[in-house]
Write an enzyme that holds these catalytic residues in place. Sequence first.
Site, PDB file in Angstrom:
ATOM      1  N   SER A 206      -2.223   7.378  -1.703  1.00 31.52           N
ATOM      2  CA  SER A 206      -1.961   5.899  -1.907  1.00 31.52           C
ATOM      3  C   SER A 206      -0.589   5.431  -1.006  1.00 31.52           C
ATOM      4  CB  SER A 206      -1.381   6.116  -3.547  1.00 31.52           C
ATOM      5  OG  SER A 206      -1.212   4.697  -3.810  1.00 31.52           O
ATOM      6  N   ASN A 207       0.327   4.869  -1.197  1.00 27.89           N
ATOM      7  CA  ASN A 207       1.638   4.485  -0.916  1.00 27.89           C
ATOM      8  C   ASN A 207       2.505   4.006  -2.117  1.00 27.89           C
ATOM      9  OD1 ASN A 207       0.998   1.392  -1.597  1.00 27.89           O
ATOM     10  ND2 ASN A 207      -0.627   1.660  -0.249  1.00 27.89           N
ATOM     11  N   HIS A 208       3.742   3.542  -1.420  1.00 28.17           N
ATOM     12  CA  HIS A 208       4.797   3.620  -2.478  1.00 28.17           C
ATOM     13  C   HIS A 208       4.771   2.126  -2.932  1.00 28.17           C
ATOM     14  CE1 HIS A 208       6.556   7.423  -1.440  1.00 28.17           C
ATOM     15  NE2 HIS A 208       6.403   7.278  -0.287  1.00 28.17           N
ATOM     16  N   SER A 209       3.994   1.197  -2.902  1.00 28.19           N
ATOM     17  CA  SER A 209       3.855  -0.135  -3.268  1.00 28.19           C
ATOM     18  C   SER A 209       4.297  -0.161  -4.853  1.00 28.19           C
ATOM     19  CB  SER A 209       2.988  -0.968  -2.950  1.00 28.19           C
ATOM     20  OG  SER A 209       3.161  -2.361  -3.824  1.00 28.19           O
ATOM     21  N   ALA A 274      -0.582  -3.692  -1.355  1.00 29.49           N
ATOM     22  CA  ALA A 274      -0.507  -2.784  -0.273  1.00 29.49           C
ATOM     23  C   ALA A 274      -1.872  -1.792   0.083  1.00 29.49           C
ATOM     24  CB  ALA A 274       0.513  -1.789  -0.114  1.00 29.49           C
TER      25      ALA A 274
END
Length: 396
Positions: A206-209, A274
């Site tokens: 995943s990502n930090h959004s 994101a």
Amino acid sequence: MLQGKKIIVGISASIAAYKAILLVRLLKKNGAEVRVVMTQSAKDFVSPLVLSTFSNHPVWIDFHENNVWNNHVELGLWADAFIIAPATCNTLSKMANGLCDNIVIATYLSARCPIFIAPAMDEDMYKHPSTQQNLAKLQSFGNHILSVNTGFLASGLHGEGRMSEPEEILLELVENVGRGRSWQGEKVLISAGPTQEAIDPVRYISNHSSGKMGISLAEAFYLQGAHVTVIAGPMSFKPKFSGINWIPVVSAKDMEQACLREFPSSDWTIMAAAVADYRPVTVASEKIKKKENTLEISLEKTTDILATLGTQKRSHQKLIGFALETENEEAHALDKLQRKKLDAIVLNSLKELGAGFGMDTNQVHVFTSSGERHSLSLKSKEAIAQELVNLFQSWK
Ligand code: CTP
């Protein structure tokens, strides 16, 4: 959120009356003009002096003072909304039956504006068939009944019957009487937050959004009257307003399906999510066990949802993307604007102080397909969202 709205707060005799002080303050802070009416016995629970100080107006308790009639008819007609908080069993019963023996009930019967009722009482009183019947009757008259909260009650018992918190009452009022009209009739679709791409049943990429920017945009559009749908990746935030249509998704594939389904009926689409660019080619059906020193996972490209929507866009639809860049920001953003057939792109640069994932603030640059450029300086994500909505408004 209630700029210039005229609101009457009616207070009856419950221990929860102390919350009415906070409510009056909150309404004033949010730009409303406030008048307070209260029953004689409510004075035992909360000081009229405090309420008149916070509302900047005398509090009406009697039908007349110093030989002057407190004109509840005029007051009822003046208001954009009337909130009775707290509303006791006794007051509910009088409201349901038109028993007009105090200024709160007289004002209620005179008012033509939307009426909001925040009951407060002990659980058994609240659940009693007579109270429930009165509430049902009041609802059938078109009044908005706020739900009670569960928790510690003044009787020492624990249960249902606590009055809604002032913040909850504020949001109810904003949703019903505080929304603007500049986006009324427009359907806005917003994607927000990250996506999660499963590796095995317990792990994902995943990502930090955080989803904050997308949610702020959704709320800003909603407050201007738009019909808003959010397609939301996994996140801890939710919009403040229950009228925002919320579609939770997990993976890029889920988000793609939801976007393709919702896009044809939307007038404005803003892809603030994101979305993962790659996902594991295969998802292990069991937890991958720790064996070798290194582990390779093959990834495949996900569909570029925004670019797909760009190919399906009809002439009345507006499509806006976000670009998050760490270098060559403007060139990359302009390339995405053109490649994905967008009307505009909002550029976030991770290099700019206070901008990007997880922050409460942002600063962005907006580029349009017609060559316009706008720079929005560092401010809260709510304020950026508000400015973006105003900017989009000028393109309608
Ligand atoms: N986007 C999308 N589908 C994807 C990836 C991105 O719809 N699979 C959208 C994002 O929601 C955003 C825009 O495309 O509105 C740009 O996303 P960004 O991550 O900045 O760019 P990418 O196109 O993914 O390119 P790169 O990662 O190479 O910068």
